[in-house]
Enzyme design. Structure first.
Site, mmCIF file in Angstrom:
data_model
loop_
_atom_site.group_PDB
_atom_site.id
_atom_site.type_symbol
_atom_site.label_atom_id
_atom_site.label_comp_id
_atom_site.label_asym_id
_atom_site.label_seq_id
_atom_site.Cartn_x
_atom_site.Cartn_y
_atom_site.Cartn_z
ATOM 1 N N TYR A 71 0.817 -1.215 0.000
ATOM 2 C CA TYR A 71 0.000 0.000 0.000
ATOM 3 C C TYR A 71 0.857 1.273 0.000
ATOM 4 C CZ TYR A 71 -4.404 -2.319 -0.239
ATOM 5 O OH TYR A 71 -5.461 -3.054 -0.712
ATOM 6 N N ASN A 110 -12.602 3.148 -7.339
ATOM 7 C CA ASN A 110 -11.175 3.459 -7.219
ATOM 8 C C ASN A 110 -10.856 4.088 -5.863
ATOM 9 O OD1 ASN A 110 -11.120 2.558 -9.788
ATOM 10 N ND2 ASN A 110 -10.928 4.565 -10.746
ATOM 11 N N ASP A 112 -7.916 5.925 -5.552
ATOM 12 C CA ASP A 112 -6.784 6.820 -5.839
ATOM 13 C C ASP A 112 -7.063 8.302 -5.607
ATOM 14 O OD1 ASP A 112 -8.302 7.565 -8.149
ATOM 15 O OD2 ASP A 112 -7.348 5.981 -9.329
ATOM 16 N N HIS A 127 -14.956 1.747 -2.264
ATOM 17 C CA HIS A 127 -13.970 0.810 -1.701
ATOM 18 C C HIS A 127 -12.926 1.487 -0.819
ATOM 19 C CE1 HIS A 127 -14.936 -2.188 -5.218
ATOM 20 N NE2 HIS A 127 -15.859 -2.155 -4.281
ATOM 21 N N CYS A 180 -4.831 6.063 19.906
ATOM 22 C CA CYS A 180 -4.603 4.970 20.880
ATOM 23 C C CYS A 180 -3.304 4.217 20.624
ATOM 24 C CB CYS A 180 -5.794 4.014 20.880
ATOM 25 S SG CYS A 180 -5.805 2.872 19.489
ATOM 26 N N GLY A 217 -14.656 2.038 -17.501
ATOM 27 C CA GLY A 217 -13.393 1.394 -17.122
ATOM 28 C C GLY A 217 -13.474 0.416 -15.978
ATOM 29 N N THR A 218 -14.518 -0.394 -15.977
ATOM 30 C CA THR A 218 -14.583 -1.442 -14.948
ATOM 31 C C THR A 218 -14.862 -2.784 -15.605
ATOM 32 O OG1 THR A 218 -15.732 -2.271 -12.979
ATOM 33 C CG2 THR A 218 -17.010 -0.808 -14.420
ATOM 34 N N SER A 219 -14.254 -3.847 -15.038
ATOM 35 C CA SER A 219 -14.483 -5.192 -15.572
ATOM 36 C C SER A 219 -15.822 -5.740 -15.093
ATOM 37 C CB SER A 219 -13.340 -6.125 -15.160
ATOM 38 O OG SER A 219 -13.220 -6.144 -13.755
ATOM 39 N N ASN A 243 -15.371 1.377 -22.321
ATOM 40 C CA ASN A 243 -14.342 0.406 -21.932
ATOM 41 C C ASN A 243 -13.415 0.147 -23.092
ATOM 42 O OD1 ASN A 243 -13.003 -2.190 -21.089
ATOM 43 N ND2 ASN A 243 -14.431 -1.968 -19.372
HETATM 44 C C1 BJW Z 1 -10.120 0.798 -19.757
HETATM 45 C C2 BJW Z 1 -8.928 1.467 -19.966
HETATM 46 C C3 BJW Z 1 -9.039 2.688 -20.594
HETATM 47 C C4 BJW Z 1 -8.438 -0.465 -18.978
HETATM 48 N N1 BJW Z 1 -10.221 3.116 -20.946
HETATM 49 N N2 BJW Z 1 -11.307 1.177 -20.080
HETATM 50 C C5 BJW Z 1 -21.943 -11.719 -4.998
HETATM 51 C C6 BJW Z 1 -21.636 -12.635 -5.995
HETATM 52 C C7 BJW Z 1 -20.346 -13.131 -6.098
HETATM 53 C C8 BJW Z 1 -19.338 -12.734 -5.227
HETATM 54 C C9 BJW Z 1 -19.644 -11.833 -4.254
HETATM 55 C C10 BJW Z 1 -20.934 -11.339 -4.142
HETATM 56 N N3 BJW Z 1 -20.940 -10.437 -3.118
HETATM 57 C C11 BJW Z 1 -19.700 -10.375 -2.589
HETATM 58 C C12 BJW Z 1 -18.904 -11.223 -3.242
HETATM 59 C C13 BJW Z 1 -17.459 -11.408 -2.935
HETATM 60 C C14 BJW Z 1 -16.582 -10.310 -3.510
HETATM 61 C C15 BJW Z 1 -16.648 -10.369 -5.034
HETATM 62 O O1 BJW Z 1 -17.320 -9.619 -5.686
HETATM 63 N N4 BJW Z 1 -15.888 -11.258 -5.632
HETATM 64 C C16 BJW Z 1 -15.876 -11.364 -7.092
HETATM 65 C C17 BJW Z 1 -14.429 -11.265 -7.574
HETATM 66 C C18 BJW Z 1 -16.599 -12.613 -7.506
HETATM 67 N N5 BJW Z 1 -17.002 -8.997 -3.027
HETATM 68 C C19 BJW Z 1 -16.633 -8.554 -1.849
HETATM 69 O O2 BJW Z 1 -15.948 -9.220 -1.105
HETATM 70 C C20 BJW Z 1 -17.140 -7.174 -1.421
HETATM 71 N N6 BJW Z 1 -17.711 -7.271 -0.151
HETATM 72 C C21 BJW Z 1 -19.000 -7.620 0.060
HETATM 73 O O3 BJW Z 1 -19.809 -7.680 -0.841
HETATM 74 O O4 BJW Z 1 -19.300 -7.903 1.370
HETATM 75 C C22 BJW Z 1 -20.429 -8.726 1.649
HETATM 76 C C23 BJW Z 1 -20.040 -10.182 1.346
HETATM 77 C C24 BJW Z 1 -18.791 -10.643 1.683
HETATM 78 C C25 BJW Z 1 -18.425 -11.970 1.362
HETATM 79 C C26 BJW Z 1 -19.327 -12.790 0.677
HETATM 80 C C27 BJW Z 1 -20.587 -12.299 0.338
HETATM 81 C C28 BJW Z 1 -20.945 -10.969 0.689
HETATM 82 C C29 BJW Z 1 -15.958 -6.214 -1.265
HETATM 83 C C30 BJW Z 1 -15.271 -5.945 -2.544
HETATM 84 C C31 BJW Z 1 -14.070 -5.027 -2.316
HETATM 85 C C32 BJW Z 1 -13.217 -4.938 -3.544
HETATM 86 N N7 BJW Z 1 -11.963 -4.413 -3.208
HETATM 87 C C33 BJW Z 1 -10.977 -4.252 -4.265
HETATM 88 C C34 BJW Z 1 -9.537 -4.175 -3.654
HETATM 89 C C35 BJW Z 1 -9.302 -3.030 -2.777
HETATM 90 C C36 BJW Z 1 -8.874 -1.782 -3.478
HETATM 91 C C37 BJW Z 1 -7.378 -1.653 -3.655
HETATM 92 O O5 BJW Z 1 -6.549 -2.023 -2.829
HETATM 93 O O6 BJW Z 1 -7.074 -1.114 -4.713
HETATM 94 O O7 BJW Z 1 -11.258 -3.132 -5.093
HETATM 95 S S1 BJW Z 1 -10.973 -5.581 -5.428
HETATM 96 C C38 BJW Z 1 -10.514 -4.657 -6.817
HETATM 97 O O8 BJW Z 1 -11.538 -4.852 -7.818
HETATM 98 C C39 BJW Z 1 -10.570 -3.178 -6.376
HETATM 99 C C40 BJW Z 1 -11.403 -2.577 -7.470
HETATM 100 O O9 BJW Z 1 -12.062 -1.419 -6.992
HETATM 101 C C41 BJW Z 1 -12.352 -3.688 -7.864
HETATM 102 C C42 BJW Z 1 -12.979 -3.549 -9.209
HETATM 103 O O10 BJW Z 1 -12.031 -3.632 -10.219
HETATM 104 P P1 BJW Z 1 -12.180 -2.722 -11.512
HETATM 105 O O11 BJW Z 1 -12.196 -1.309 -11.133
HETATM 106 O O12 BJW Z 1 -13.321 -3.204 -12.317
HETATM 107 O O13 BJW Z 1 -10.781 -2.963 -12.244
HETATM 108 P P2 BJW Z 1 -10.321 -4.125 -13.231
HETATM 109 O O14 BJW Z 1 -8.842 -4.110 -13.270
HETATM 110 O O15 BJW Z 1 -10.964 -5.419 -12.906
HETATM 111 O O16 BJW Z 1 -10.907 -3.702 -14.660
HETATM 112 C C43 BJW Z 1 -10.412 -2.586 -15.379
HETATM 113 C C44 BJW Z 1 -11.293 -2.390 -16.604
HETATM 114 O O17 BJW Z 1 -10.899 -1.193 -17.250
HETATM 115 C C45 BJW Z 1 -11.185 -3.524 -17.646
HETATM 116 O O18 BJW Z 1 -12.508 -3.878 -18.057
HETATM 117 C C46 BJW Z 1 -10.411 -2.885 -18.800
HETATM 118 O O19 BJW Z 1 -10.826 -3.382 -20.074
HETATM 119 C C47 BJW Z 1 -10.777 -1.427 -18.638
HETATM 120 N N8 BJW Z 1 -9.786 -0.462 -19.101
HETATM 121 N N9 BJW Z 1 -7.887 0.643 -19.477
HETATM 122 C C48 BJW Z 1 -11.326 2.387 -20.699
HETATM 123 N N10 BJW Z 1 -7.901 3.391 -20.853
HETATM 124 ZN ZN ZN Z 2 -6.888 3.838 17.661
#
Ligand code: BJW
Ligand code: ZN
Length: 270
Positions: A71, A110, A112, A127, A180, A217-219, A243
């Site tokens: 981080y 995001n 950032d 997030h 703390c 820009g999200t998958s 996207n």
């Molecule tokens: C461009 C481009 C350009 C590139 N122009 N485009 C229901 C069903 C199934 C699973 C679950 C569910 N509910 C919960 C879950 C579990 C889990 C989950 O979803 N898992 C899946 C992987 C299946 N979800 C969770 O755990 C969430 N919590 C929750 O729901 O709690 C209740 C619960 C818990 C447990 C079980 C059930 C319920 C919390 C999710 C937290 C996500 N955190 C993260 C990491 C932390 C952030 C960090 O450190 O940075 O967040 S994961 C990571 O993915 C990050 C992102 O915000 C997130 C999304 O990713 P994003 O933004 O879509 O990025 P990419 O890289 O995937 O895609 C980029 C896209 O851009 C691509 O499409 C490219 O083509 C495109 N692109 N350049 C336009 N120039």
């Molecule tokens: Zn504290």
């Protein structure tokens, strides 16, 4: 039959101009052109670790120093990055809406901080944020832009190095709570963790009431964010996807603009 319209800027602008409550849902792709690696794909690794493996409470409990190093690197990249034309286009369009009494909000996955730095005001950070920390004991949330956030992390986090070749950082030297003195962690929603209920409620309300949704820009694989745009489409409201991929994440979305959103989004909102 799919009603999908490909790169239909004129059709989109007709819808945009009539919309009074617009939501932009953004993901890592919008910051890619600012030099911030996306989460999945080639940039989704740090050293030998998949980013998704480090973004868990379990990883932090097992090795808080390693997760803090990751981080620290992410904070360094984000703090030195600049908002790009997509962030700026959203912020500029929000101002236009404000002047016209229309509502425009950003829901971002995001961490950032680039939307706010571009000037967006109505931003929901689903997030968490890299510039915030939360105490593991008293749960106090603090903003912290220090870089490094503690002396032990100075000159650490280099993705080109191997963990094994680096001296271990003692847990007592990791960032501490101002109140703390307990260990703090990044204020980030990791996999398996619940989103802040207030943030989730605000997002739900927007998703249930908006009359246009932009998905940028999200998958669309991480829940609950992945279900937001489909919920808007299910209500019969238009959704426009921007996207890099030419394959839409969801075929029920009305508009699809393939390509870099740094080019497509300013054109669509211009
Ligand atoms: C461009 C481009 C350009 C590139 N122009 N485009 C229901 C069903 C199934 C699973 C679950 C569910 N509910 C919960 C879950 C579990 C889990 C989950 O979803 N898992 C899946 C992987 C299946 N979800 C969770 O755990 C969430 N919590 C929750 O729901 O709690 C209740 C619960 C818990 C447990 C079980 C059930 C319920 C919390 C999710 C937290 C996500 N955190 C993260 C990491 C932390 C952030 C960090 O450190 O940075 O967040 S994961 C990571 O993915 C990050 C992102 O915000 C997130 C999304 O990713 P994003 O933004 O879509 O990025 P990419 O890289 O995937 O895609 C980029 C896209 O851009 C691509 O499409 C490219 O083509 C495109 N692109 N350049 C336009 N120039
Ligand atoms: Zn504290």
């Amino acid at each position: 039959m799919s009603k999908r319209k490909l790169s239909d800027y004129e059709g989109f602008r007709n819808v945009l101009n009539k919309s009074t409550n617009i939501v932009a849902l953004t993901g890592a792709g919008i910051s890619a052109e600012s030099g911030i690696p996306t989460f999945r794909g080639a940039g989704g690794f740090w050293r030998t670790h998949r980013s998704a493996d480090l973004a868990t409470l379990h990883a932090f409990q097992v090795n808080p120093a390693l997760v803090w190093e990751f981080y620290h690197y992410r904070r360094t990249v984000a703090f030195s990055a600049q908002p790009n034309d997509s962030h700026k286009a959203l912020a500029a369009y929000e101002q236009i809406c404000k002047e016209q009494g229309r509502k425009f909000s950003v829901i971002t996955q995001n961490v950032d901080g680039l939307h706010r730095r571009a000037g967006s005001e109505n931003v929901i950070e689903l997030h968490g944020a890299l510039h915030k920390v939360i105490c593991t004991k008293c749960r106090t949330i603090d903003e912290n832009f220090d870089n490094p956030i503690c002396e032990a992390l100075r000159d650490r986090g280099d993705p080109a190095l191997q963990d094994i070749n680096l001296p271990t950082i003692d847990k007592k030297d990791l960032p501490r709570c101002k109140k703390c003195k307990a260990l703090v962690r990044p204020y980030i929603v990791w996999f398996g963790e619940n989103l802040d209920p207030k943030v989730l409620e605000q997002s739900r309300e927007l998703i249930e009431t908006c009359d246009l949704c932009l998905v940028i820009g999200t998958s669309s694989v991480v829940y609950p964010a992945a279900m937001f745009a489909p919920l808007v489409a299910d209500r019969g409201q238009p959704v426009a996807e921007f996207n890099l991929n030419s394959e839409p994440a969801n075929d029920s979305f009305e508009f699809h603009f393939p390509g870099k959103c740094g080019s497509t989004l300013p054109k669509a909102l211009g």
